[in-house]
Scaffold this motif. Structure first.
Motif, PDB file in Angstrom:
ATOM      1  N   VAL A  88      26.704 -40.432  32.677  1.00  0.00           N
ATOM      2  CA  VAL A  88      26.278 -39.897  33.964  1.00  0.00           C
ATOM      3  C   VAL A  88      24.763 -39.992  34.133  1.00  0.00           C
ATOM      4  O   VAL A  88      24.264 -40.264  35.225  1.00  0.00           O
ATOM      5  CB  VAL A  88      26.741 -38.428  34.125  1.00  0.00           C
ATOM      6  N   VAL A 174      30.006 -32.291  36.105  1.00  0.00           N
ATOM      7  CA  VAL A 174      30.567 -33.593  35.744  1.00  0.00           C
ATOM      8  C   VAL A 174      32.046 -33.456  35.376  1.00  0.00           C
ATOM      9  O   VAL A 174      32.884 -34.268  35.774  1.00  0.00           O
ATOM     10  CB  VAL A 174      29.774 -34.207  34.572  1.00  0.00           C
ATOM     11  N   GLU A 177      34.061 -32.748  38.644  1.00  0.00           N
ATOM     12  CA  GLU A 177      34.059 -33.937  39.500  1.00  0.00           C
ATOM     13  C   GLU A 177      35.039 -34.985  38.981  1.00  0.00           C
ATOM     14  O   GLU A 177      35.777 -35.611  39.747  1.00  0.00           O
ATOM     15  CB  GLU A 177      32.654 -34.538  39.572  1.00  0.00           C
ATOM     16  N   ASN A 178      35.045 -35.199  37.677  1.00  0.00           N
ATOM     17  CA  ASN A 178      35.912 -36.228  37.100  1.00  0.00           C
ATOM     18  C   ASN A 178      37.383 -35.802  37.105  1.00  0.00           C
ATOM     19  O   ASN A 178      38.272 -36.637  37.269  1.00  0.00           O
ATOM     20  CB  ASN A 178      35.456 -36.574  35.686  1.00  0.00           C
ATOM     21  N   ASN A 181      38.511 -36.418  40.567  1.00  0.00           N
ATOM     22  CA  ASN A 181      38.611 -37.858  40.805  1.00  0.00           C
ATOM     23  C   ASN A 181      39.857 -38.451  40.155  1.00  0.00           C
ATOM     24  O   ASN A 181      40.475 -39.370  40.697  1.00  0.00           O
ATOM     25  CB  ASN A 181      37.363 -38.560  40.257  1.00  0.00           C
ATOM     26  N   ILE A 182      40.239 -37.911  38.984  1.00  0.00           N
ATOM     27  CA  ILE A 182      41.411 -38.430  38.271  1.00  0.00           C
ATOM     28  C   ILE A 182      42.706 -37.967  38.918  1.00  0.00           C
ATOM     29  O   ILE A 182      43.675 -38.727  39.034  1.00  0.00           O
ATOM     30  CB  ILE A 182      41.365 -37.987  36.785  1.00  0.00           C
ATOM     31  N   ILE A 341      30.680 -39.834  38.984  1.00  0.00           N
ATOM     32  CA  ILE A 341      31.887 -40.664  38.834  1.00  0.00           C
ATOM     33  C   ILE A 341      31.599 -42.154  38.976  1.00  0.00           C
ATOM     34  O   ILE A 341      32.530 -42.962  38.966  1.00  0.00           O
ATOM     35  CB  ILE A 341      32.977 -40.257  39.866  1.00  0.00           C
ATOM     36  N   THR A 344      32.895 -44.344  36.122  1.00  0.00           N
ATOM     37  CA  THR A 344      34.360 -44.361  36.205  1.00  0.00           C
ATOM     38  C   THR A 344      34.811 -45.368  37.253  1.00  0.00           C
ATOM     39  O   THR A 344      35.758 -46.137  37.033  1.00  0.00           O
ATOM     40  CB  THR A 344      34.893 -42.963  36.568  1.00  0.00           C
ATOM     41  N   GLN A 345      34.148 -45.377  38.390  1.00  0.00           N
ATOM     42  CA  GLN A 345      34.488 -46.318  39.458  1.00  0.00           C
ATOM     43  C   GLN A 345      34.246 -47.758  39.021  1.00  0.00           C
ATOM     44  O   GLN A 345      35.020 -48.661  39.355  1.00  0.00           O
ATOM     45  CB  GLN A 345      33.667 -46.001  40.712  1.00  0.00           C
ATOM     46  N   GLY A 359      37.079 -41.633  32.836  1.00  0.00           N
ATOM     47  CA  GLY A 359      37.069 -40.289  33.411  1.00  0.00           C
ATOM     48  C   GLY A 359      37.426 -39.247  32.366  1.00  0.00           C
ATOM     49  O   GLY A 359      36.758 -38.210  32.251  1.00  0.00           O
ATOM     50  N   THR A 362      34.585 -39.053  29.726  1.00  0.00           N
ATOM     51  CA  THR A 362      33.433 -38.317  30.253  1.00  0.00           C
ATOM     52  C   THR A 362      33.694 -36.818  30.235  1.00  0.00           C
ATOM     53  O   THR A 362      32.811 -36.016  29.897  1.00  0.00           O
ATOM     54  CB  THR A 362      33.116 -38.771  31.691  1.00  0.00           C
ATOM     55  N   ILE A 363      34.924 -36.434  30.583  1.00  0.00           N
ATOM     56  CA  ILE A 363      35.291 -35.014  30.556  1.00  0.00           C
ATOM     57  C   ILE A 363      35.177 -34.459  29.139  1.00  0.00           C
ATOM     58  O   ILE A 363      34.596 -33.391  28.912  1.00  0.00           O
ATOM     59  CB  ILE A 363      36.724 -34.813  31.094  1.00  0.00           C
TER      60      ILE A 363
END
Length: 457
Positions: A88, A174, A177-178, A181-182, A341, A344-345, A359, A362-363
């Motif tokens: 990130v 973070v 957010e992830n 997003n997942i 993210i 991840t994208q 994702g 990162t988590i």
């Protein structure tokens, strides 16, 4: 009022992390490099061999004082920076400073190696054992015992605690957010995810540094290795964009560049500011915050642990580079992207399953970092007050962890940069004053090994 504060912090960061930081850190880095006889360059091969061998479970000095093995301390420290730093943090640097920020991060890494090396020497040399049986070290102790000015160490400790509190907000943001997003469209609010994060964090904090070290030792190598493999696949899959990406990086390092059809121009000032800020945030060099995890290591000589600074920053820089190139080669980079993210994208655009993995990675990295920050803040308070009283920090920390999960990211990044800059510059001044001790400890150590014929590169 809040808007004015944000503007003031932004302006302060522009100065602290701009040319002033580059010049100051470069001078200090060169001074420490000369004083230690270029150890991180001349002994680089030996250091990598020794530390990687140790990480594989060999050559650990289990008879030395401490509660964690050297490799556990290494992975605990790595866990503190890989999540938001190497993934990130890189995205944030590139979004805010342009592609050229990546090259400034590389420069920060080279300078940071010797600074962190020197810092760990002081941390180990002046560490203490608490009533709970833990080993703690940091500015509060080496300023108190080395310079005999305890109030300076206490000020640094308070600032470090503030860094931990703002940093856990970034990490928690973070994480949430992830997760969203997942698994989009669940209807579950951010507050719920943030509460779950707080509960899981609190459970591990009860186990202390030993539990954190054990988890980090197992999780970090596996996740880092898989992340790098996936990252290389993403970059190779977009091989046609590798050369253009490097052109953007090198052009953005020294001159303005436009990205997104000329929508936003990035200049050298932005590139250097955000590249240096994120670069030193990733390595934790000179800031003490992300270095004190080395204090509990089982070593007899401070240099035995200090060499792990070289390997740590080398490994982190590789991950940073992969993250940056994945963003630039995949085509997801736009000035209005979401740093939390973006990587991840970039992975998902190449292969959906990679995006899912990044994702999750990162988590997990961010989660271990949150736990690490919980330990760091409490351990530093234990340097200036009884360990039993320092435990109240846990509850304050968990409150900030929750707030971060439901808040925004950019403003928190700016506050973290601000506190880190203050800690770093005060700490660097202290390190310069104590540099003769660093040089003697380091040079004596390497002279002894050289004369015993133990170094084989």
């Amino acid at each position: 009022m809040l808007d004015k504060l944000v503007q003031w912090v932004g302006a302060a960061n522009g100065f602290l992390w701009g040319p002033f930081a580059l010049i100051s850190l470069t001078i200090i880095g060169i001074y420490l490099t000369v004083g230690t006889k270029f150890v991180h360059i001349k002994k680089f091969g030996y250091i990598l061999k020794k530390t990687i061998k140790s990480a594989a479970g060999k050559d650990e000095d289990n008879d030395a004082e401490g509660i964690l093995t050297s490799s556990q301390s290494l992975f605990t420290s790595l866990a503190s920076v890989i999540g938001m730093g190497s993934i990130v943090g890189v995205a944030s640097a590139v979004l805010s400073g342009g592609p050229g920020a990546l090259l400034w991060m590389w420069i920060a890494a080279i300078i940071g190696m010797i600074i962190k090396y020197a810092e760990i020497i002081l941390i180990i040399k002046y560490r203490e054992k608490t009533d709970d049986g833990d080993y703690v070290g940091g500015p509060a102790l080496y300023v108190k015992k080395g310079l005999k000015v305890p109030y300076v160490g206490e000020i640094l400790t308070i600032l470090m605690v503030l860094v931990c509190l703002t940093s856990t907000m970034v990490q928690s943001n973070v994480i949430v957010e992830n997760i969203i997003n997942i698994i989009p469209g669940t209807g579950i609010s951010r507050s719920v995810f943030s509460i779950i994060n707080v509960i899981l964090t609190g459970i591990v904090l009860i186990g202390g540094i030993k539990r954190l070290g054990s988890v980090a030792e197992k999780l970090v190598p596996f996740m880092s290795g898989f992340y790098l493999i996936a990252g290389f696949i993403v970059i190779i899959a977009n091989a046609q964009n590798i050369i253009p990406a490097f052109k953007l990086i090198f052009k953005g390092f020294a001159s303005p560049v436009a990205v997104g059809g000329g929508v936003l121009g990035y200049g050298i000032k932005q590139a250097s500011q955000y590249g240096i800020a994120r670069g030193f945030f990733v390595s934790g060099s000179g800031q003490a915050v992300f270095t004190v995890s080395h204090a509990p290591a089982k070593v007899k000589n401070p240099v035995d642990q200090a060499i792990y600074a070289i390997t740590e920053i080398f490994l982190v820089t590789i991950i940073c580079t992969v993250s940056g190139l994945a963003i630039l080669t995949s085509g997801v980079f736009t000035p209005d992207g979401n740093a939390a993210i973006l990587v991840t994208q970039a992975f998902a655009k190449t292969l959906n399953i990679f995006g899912l993995f990044v994702g999750i990675a990162t988590i997990l990295f961010s989660y271990t970092t949150v736990i690490g920050l919980g330990y760091i803040g409490e351990s530093q308070l234990s340097c200036i007050m009884p360990a039993s009283k320092a435990k109240i920090y846990r509850y304050i920390f968990l409150g900030f962890t929750f707030i971060g999960g439901i808040g925004g990211l950019q403003q928190i990044w700016d506050m973290t940069d601000f506190f880190l800059a203050i800690v770093m510059f005060i700490n660097l001044i202290v390190m310069m004053i104590m540099s003769k001790e660093v040089f003697k400890t380091s040079n004596d150590y390497w002279w002894s090994l050289d004369n015993q014929g133990k170094i084989r590169v």
